[in-house]
Design a protein around this motif. Structure first.
Motif, PDB file in Angstrom:
ATOM      1  N   LYS A   8       0.860  -1.217   0.014  1.00  0.00           N
ATOM      2  CA  LYS A   8      -0.011  -0.109  -0.045  1.00  0.00           C
ATOM      3  C   LYS A   8       1.018   1.182  -0.033  1.00  0.00           C
ATOM      4  O   LYS A   8       0.652   2.286  -0.824  1.00  0.00           O
ATOM      5  N   ASN A   9       1.916   1.211   0.818  1.00  0.00           N
ATOM      6  CA  ASN A   9       2.609   2.610   1.189  1.00  0.00           C
ATOM      7  C   ASN A   9       3.687   2.518  -0.011  1.00  0.00           C
ATOM      8  O   ASN A   9       4.392   3.536  -0.125  1.00  0.00           O
ATOM      9  N   LEU A  39       0.614   3.963  -3.095  1.00  0.00           N
ATOM     10  CA  LEU A  39       0.121   5.246  -3.260  1.00  0.00           C
ATOM     11  C   LEU A  39       0.996   6.527  -3.731  1.00  0.00           C
ATOM     12  O   LEU A  39       0.442   7.042  -4.599  1.00  0.00           O
ATOM     13  N   ASP A  59      -7.478   2.585   0.477  1.00  0.00           N
ATOM     14  CA  ASP A  59      -6.717   3.910   0.375  1.00  0.00           C
ATOM     15  C   ASP A  59      -6.414   3.653  -1.210  1.00  0.00           C
ATOM     16  O   ASP A  59      -6.213   4.802  -1.784  1.00  0.00           O
ATOM     17  N   THR A  71      -9.100   5.376  -2.785  1.00  0.00           N
ATOM     18  CA  THR A  71      -9.190   6.709  -2.249  1.00  0.00           C
ATOM     19  C   THR A  71      -8.519   7.631  -3.284  1.00  0.00           C
ATOM     20  O   THR A  71      -8.537   8.641  -3.913  1.00  0.00           O
ATOM     21  N   THR A 123      -9.850  11.593   4.831  1.00  0.00           N
ATOM     22  CA  THR A 123     -10.006   9.959   5.244  1.00  0.00           C
ATOM     23  C   THR A 123      -8.760   9.332   4.791  1.00  0.00           C
ATOM     24  O   THR A 123      -8.565   8.277   5.129  1.00  0.00           O
ATOM     25  N   MET A 124      -7.570   9.955   4.122  1.00  0.00           N
ATOM     26  CA  MET A 124      -6.502   9.490   3.758  1.00  0.00           C
ATOM     27  C   MET A 124      -5.493  10.375   3.696  1.00  0.00           C
ATOM     28  O   MET A 124      -5.326  11.146   2.871  1.00  0.00           O
ATOM     29  N   SER A 134      -3.076  11.575   0.843  1.00  0.00           N
ATOM     30  CA  SER A 134      -3.400  12.169   0.000  1.00  0.00           C
ATOM     31  C   SER A 134      -2.410  13.426  -0.214  1.00  0.00           C
ATOM     32  O   SER A 134      -2.052  14.120  -1.384  1.00  0.00           O
ATOM     33  N   ARG A 162      -8.548  -0.768   4.614  1.00  0.00           N
ATOM     34  CA  ARG A 162      -7.501   0.187   3.781  1.00  0.00           C
ATOM     35  C   ARG A 162      -6.394  -0.166   3.721  1.00  0.00           C
ATOM     36  O   ARG A 162      -5.572   0.276   2.491  1.00  0.00           O
ATOM     37  N   GLY A 163      -5.746  -1.098   4.265  1.00  0.00           N
ATOM     38  CA  GLY A 163      -4.355  -1.662   3.993  1.00  0.00           C
ATOM     39  C   GLY A 163      -4.139  -2.876   3.694  1.00  0.00           C
ATOM     40  O   GLY A 163      -3.043  -3.341   3.398  1.00  0.00           O
TER      41      GLY A 163
END
Ligand code: EPZ
Length: 417
Positions: free
Chosen positions: A23-24, A27, A50, A53, A91-92, A95, A397-398
């Motif tokens: 995820k990280n 993004l 995420d 989003t 929410t995230m 962003s 989310r993750g």
């Protein structure tokens, strides 16, 4: 009632499980599409809250999004808006990663200040200080960062502390700046390295990746690229702890063991049997774990994102452990929920004292943030009886279908709408 997970504990997990993309890393890689008018394709984007989003935010900024399963192509021929609205940013927090690319490509950005989240205040002052050093005019208006720059100019930037997304924002901005930028005290997390690999594939010129000093020679424009996102080391660590805490025998594949060296060393210290291959780790845990002390720190130290998961294992270990959280100011919320399952944990500021107990009892518990949710799932897998984890939107989310992965290893776990 929002979705929840029901877990019948006590099953020793067995088998093999593949890790999804990080995820990280996904993004910032998605945000990098703003840096070019050419198509940027990521081939293994995970199905995560995420990510959805971030794709929604990028579409509002002018990205054309094409998804074919896990393959996502983003094309930003023109930036049509420079606004990242509060309702999305709140929410995230990630962003904020559109800030650097927008200023560099478009010359302006209006990004809502992320505000805090469950684990802490989460300021972005280092991002702003770095962008200002690159020549951006920055003001804070009505809860928004408003940044402008005709053309960013390379500079020497030294952040006051290691910041992962701060380093990523500044790398992306510097890639299109005029001249050379040096980022001292840069984050060395594998996800930062993965972004650097992507930027280089787009034509950026970077040196020092993986070290604390990154040098970027700005270029007038960047091309598109096709990139495979690095595996998620935190998901891999979470699955390894699942194998250990249930006294099972689990092989986690499609991972990079070197990205998890500090966690593997800690599991070894706890007496968990580990076998490591080029892209897999096998965990077997016959007897009870031994107590061990943990201090979180930036990579290559023990990752804060694995703190809750290891605390859960230590909660059942033979002896007393100390967990020191040095990155975020409020990242022990899982402790109170674990205590409801029988854990014996006392926290005082950034230190938690964990006295191992023989067993957890299943109980209804509530998730609070992404990694705390994972810790509660792990406790449920080990507990006697039934555990119900509510508010699992935090988990979604993750983690991509965590319950499916765990069920494939024999766990009695199901999602209830
Ligand atoms: C990234 O957050 C990760 N998120 C976090 O993962 C992770 O926990 C964190 O790095 C630490 O490894 C993403 O990559 C999207 P920081 P980030 O900036 O970049 C302070 C998860 O569970 N700081 O490295 O926001 C900050 O308050 C998430 O996947 C400032 O003071 O973290 C913190 O104490 C949670 N000013 C410390 O630095 C700044 O301008 C490290 O934060 C920036 C940071």
């Amino acid at each position: 009632m929002p979705a929840r997970l029901l877990i019948e504990g006590g099953v020793a997990l067995k088998g093999e499980v593949a890790v999804s993309a990080a995820k990280n890393a996904a993004l910032p890689a998605l945000a990098a599409a703003l840096l070019t008018a050419r198509p940027l394709t990521l081939t293994n984007v995970p199905e995560l809250g995420d990510v959805r989003t971030m794709l929604k935010l990028l579409a509002t900024l002018g990205a054309r999004v094409e998804r074919r399963g896990r393959e996502v192509t983003l094309t930003v021929e023109r930036v049509t808006s420079d606004l990242a609205p509060y309702e999305l940013v709140s929410t995230m927090r990630a962003s904020v990663l559109v800030l650097g690319p927008l200023v560099a490509r478009h010359g302006s950005a209006r990004v809502a200040l992320p505000g805090g989240c469950a684990i802490g205040v989460r300021p972005i002052d280092q991002h702003l200080k770095g962008l200002a050093k690159l020549g951006a005019e920055i003001v804070i208006e009505n809860g928004y960062v408003v940044a402008r720059a005709s053309r960013l100019k390379g500079a020497r930037i030294s952040t006051d502390m290691v910041t992962v997304t701060g380093t990523e924002n500044l790398m992306m901005a510097a890639a299109l700046a005029e001249g050379v930028t040096v980022i001292e005290n840069a984050a060395r997390e594998p996800e930062v390295g993965d972004l650097a690999v992507l930027l280089a594939a787009m034509g950026a010129r970077l040196d020092g990746i993986g070290t604390g000093r990154i040098e970027i020679q700005g270029v007038p424009e960047l091309a598109g690229a096709v990139h495979r996102v690095v595996p998620d080391r935190i998901e891999a660590g979470t699955l390894l702890v699942a194998g250990a805490i249930t006294h099972g025998d689990v092989r986690v594949t499609d991972m990079v063991p070197d990205h998890l060296a500090a966690v593997l060393a800690k599991l070894d210290e706890c007496g968990v049997a580990l076998e490591t291959g080029p892209s897999w780790v096998r965990v077997r845990a016959g007897e009870r774990a031994r107590a061990a002390d943990i201090v979180t720190s930036p990579f290559p130290g023990f990752p804060t994102d694995m703190q809750a998961q290891l605390m859960t294992l230590l909660g059942l270990a033979d002896g007393q452990s100390t967990v020191t959280e040095t990155i975020f100011e409020n990242r022990f919320m899982h402790a109170a929920e674990l205590a409801r399952m029988g854990a014996s944990i006392t926290t005082d500021g950034s230190i938690a004292i964990v006295r191992g107990v023989d067993a957890y009892q299943g109980a209804p518990v509530m998730a609070s943030d992404l990694r705390a949710s994972a810790a509660l799932v792990l406790a449920g897998l080990a507990a006697r009886g039934r555990t119900e984890v509510s508010r699992i939107y935090h988990l979604d989310r993750g983690y991509e279908r965590l319950e499916t992965k765990l069920a494939a290893l024999g766990a009695r776990i199901e999602r209830r709408p």
